[in-house]
Design a protein around this motif. Structure first.
Motif, PDB file in Angstrom:
ATOM      1  N   UNK A   1       0.778  -1.234   0.000  1.00 30.82           N
ATOM      2  CA  UNK A   1       0.000   0.000   0.000  1.00 30.82           C
ATOM      3  C   UNK A   1       0.806   1.279   0.000  1.00 30.82           C
ATOM      4  N   UNK A   2       2.118   1.182  -0.148  1.00 30.54           N
ATOM      5  CA  UNK A   2       2.946   2.381  -0.174  1.00 30.54           C
ATOM      6  C   UNK A   2       3.002   2.960  -1.587  1.00 30.54           C
ATOM      7  N   UNK A   3       2.975   4.265  -1.675  1.00 32.24           N
ATOM      8  CA  UNK A   3       3.160   4.941  -2.961  1.00 32.24           C
ATOM      9  C   UNK A   3       4.647   4.846  -3.303  1.00 32.24           C
ATOM     10  N   UNK A   4       4.955   4.125  -4.373  1.00 28.87           N
ATOM     11  CA  UNK A   4       6.334   3.715  -4.609  1.00 28.87           C
ATOM     12  C   UNK A   4       6.843   4.189  -5.963  1.00 28.87           C
ATOM     13  N   UNK A   5       7.958   4.908  -5.930  1.00 33.72           N
ATOM     14  CA  UNK A   5       8.644   5.287  -7.157  1.00 33.72           C
ATOM     15  C   UNK A   5       9.668   4.221  -7.527  1.00 33.72           C
TER      16      UNK A   5
ATOM     17  N   UNK B   1      17.333  13.144 -12.931  1.00 35.41           N
ATOM     18  CA  UNK B   1      16.795  14.304 -12.219  1.00 35.41           C
ATOM     19  C   UNK B   1      15.307  14.462 -12.507  1.00 35.41           C
ATOM     20  N   UNK B   2      14.895  14.131 -13.721  1.00 46.44           N
ATOM     21  CA  UNK B   2      13.474  14.148 -14.066  1.00 46.44           C
ATOM     22  C   UNK B   2      12.706  13.208 -13.150  1.00 46.44           C
ATOM     23  N   UNK B   3      13.243  12.000 -12.948  1.00 46.65           N
ATOM     24  CA  UNK B   3      12.593  11.028 -12.078  1.00 46.65           C
ATOM     25  C   UNK B   3      12.530  11.527 -10.641  1.00 46.65           C
ATOM     26  N   UNK B   4      13.657  12.021 -10.129  1.00 51.68           N
ATOM     27  CA  UNK B   4      13.695  12.487  -8.746  1.00 51.68           C
ATOM     28  C   UNK B   4      12.732  13.657  -8.541  1.00 51.68           C
TER      29      UNK B   4
ATOM     30  N   UNK C   1       7.618  15.613  -6.311  1.00 51.66           N
ATOM     31  CA  UNK C   1       6.376  16.368  -6.508  1.00 51.66           C
ATOM     32  C   UNK C   1       5.146  15.517  -6.213  1.00 51.66           C
ATOM     33  N   UNK C   2       5.262  14.196  -6.433  1.00 55.63           N
ATOM     34  CA  UNK C   2       4.135  13.288  -6.180  1.00 55.63           C
ATOM     35  C   UNK C   2       4.143  12.733  -4.763  1.00 55.63           C
ATOM     36  N   UNK C   3       5.155  13.139  -3.979  1.00 58.27           N
ATOM     37  CA  UNK C   3       5.245  12.750  -2.573  1.00 58.27           C
ATOM     38  C   UNK C   3       5.180  11.226  -2.382  1.00 58.27           C
ATOM     39  N   UNK C   4       6.064  10.529  -3.074  1.00 56.36           N
ATOM     40  CA  UNK C   4       6.098   9.074  -2.913  1.00 56.36           C
ATOM     41  C   UNK C   4       6.528   8.724  -1.496  1.00 56.36           C
TER      42      UNK C   4
END
Length: 463
Positions: A81-85, A135-138, A143-146
């Protein structure tokens, strides 16, 4: 509305093309794109507000297996259930595969937005393709607060761009020969570069290591007071049995019985590493139940979109692709193919192994050619990147090594020829099904080009 989307897609593709062409890209130009060191990427990160400090991360390095371990780790976190990048490289079919949140690729709008912002920031250091896309990914993850981001190292570790992060946990899957022109010409030297991700007080899981490599990791960990978890010395797999081409049935004292859809023989070690990652994450206070862990491992492809690792493309003729491209990866792949062919030839002595293969021009294939079976038929080709070794050049090397085959202009053309040959072969079972086996690999980019064009037909094979 249709015109808007058409115009936007055009703008997206133009900006993406400019990104590929403007910045040094390792897969395109090779060594000239390699920019070791962290000073430049630190300045780049500062220009974007240091997004890597705004999420918790797991950092994964290694020669082989880091993509599999990264995807399984992300899948377990998602199942919990974690928001995961998830940040991995390279991509296969779509640039946006490199960065995902809960399995979803970064939206095209976010790519365009980031590239627009980057054009308005004075980037005097001329960052590499890898640095800017990382850097785009980070930036997107922040911004999406993973809740967590699983970050795969690009190359090495010590000087890799991703090493600006301070993770909750480090992982080093294994050490083998690859990128020796950058990382060193001995395994301890390569291990020293990979050990660069070990940070002060941060625990690190080591998937496998022999005595010389183990010494490197222990010395580095002692230097920075980092706890070391040697997964290979305390296996968390009590049993791991191949279920034909469907993967493994595994038993673990940690989470019980489960299946893994990742069918490559090498995945047994990766699964053991992932179980140790799970054990350590739990000790760090991250709640992942046994059911959630099993769900993540068993459904890793559904959770993260993972593909290209001993992936069964079709059952008849049996067609498999795998991105393993260095000595260790090719050794595993050829060993597993031998097992499959021995089984098939026991019932059909005329069964043939047909291999679609290509390499990048700077690959030291002199050590790989002896690993390739002499009784296979080769469909030699090249990926659509400037760095690819031309098919006709590779074919000459194959002939000199006593390997028989022909060259083809693209991986998909080579696959079509191999498929047709397999279907027309005399090697069939009692039901008339082809018993030849097709393998596609040698280079990540061969698999990528193939998957970009391959569509599973609804009936039979259509060319």
């Amino acid at each position: 509305m249709d015109n808007y989307y058409n115009d936007f897609d055009k703008e997206y593709q133009q900006k993406l093309d400019a990104l590929f062409q403007k910045l040094p890209m390792f897969s395109r130009i090779g060594a000239a794109a390699y920019k070791p060191g962290l000073e430049r990427v630190i300045r780049l990160s500062e220009a974007f507000g240091n997004p890597h400090t705004k999420f918790r991360s797991i950092h994964i390095a290694g020669t082989n297996g880091k993509g599999s371990v990264a995807n399984m780790t992300a899948a377990m976190l998602q199942a919990a259930g974690y928001k995961t990048g998830l940040y991995t490289s390279p991509h296969l079919a779509d640039f946006r595969e490199r960065m995902r949140i809960n399995g979803e690729m970064i939206p095209k709008e976010k790519v365009v937005e980031f590239l627009d912002r980057s054009e308005n920031i004075h980037l005097a250091d001329n960052p590499s393709f890898f640095e800017l896309t990382m850097m785009m990914a980070f930036d997107w993850f922040a911004s999406e607060k993973v809740d967590y981001a699983v970050i795969e190292v690009g190359m090495g570790g010590r000087l890799d761009s991703t090493n600006i992060i301070t993770p909750l946990l480090g992982v080093i899957t294994n050490i083998s020969f690859d990128h020796t022109q950058f990382l060193g010409d001995t395994l301890p030297k390569i291990a020293g570069e990979k050990a660069g991700i070990i940070k002060k007080g941060i625990p690190v899981v080591i998937g496998e290591a022999d005595e010389d490599i183990e010494r490197v990791f222990r010395e580095k960990a002692k230097e920075v007071s980092a706890p070391v978890i040697e997964a290979y010395r305390s296996p968390l797999l009590s049993e791991c049995i191949h279920d034909r081409q469907k993967g493994f049935v595994c038993k673990s004292p940690l989470i019980g019985t489960f299946r893994s859809p990742l069918a490559g023989d090498y995945q047994k070690k990766n699964i053991n590493t992932v179980l140790h990652v799970l054990d350590r994450l739990r000790k760090l206070g991250i709640n992942i139940t046994d059911d959630q862990a099993r769900d993540g491992i068993e459904n890793v492809g559904c959770y993260t979109g993972f593909s290209g690792r001993w992936q069964v493309i079709r059952e008849s003729p049996l067609t498999i692709c795998d991105t393993g491209h260095n000595i260790a990866g090719m050794t595993y792949n050829m060993g597993q193919l031998k097992t499959i062919m021995d089984e098939r030839r026991a019932g059909c002595k005329d069964a043939k192994l047909r291999i679609v293969i290509g390499f990048v021009a700077d690959k030291d294939i002199d050590h790989i050619l002896p690993l390739l079976p002499r009784d296979a038929v080769y469909y030699v080709t090249n990926a659509d990147i400037p760095r690819a070794m031309k098919a006709y050049e590779l074919l000459e090397k194959f002939k000199a090594a006593g390997l028989s085959g022909a060259s083809w202009p693209s991986p998909y053309d080579a696959y079509r020829a191999a498929s047709q040959d397999a279907i027309n072969s005399d090697a069939t079972d009692t039901s008339g099904n082809p018993q030849d086996v097709i393998f596609i690999g040698g280079s990540t980019f061969i698999v990528a080009d193939f998957l970009k064009k391959y569509i599973i037909p609804s009936e039979g094979i259509e060319f």
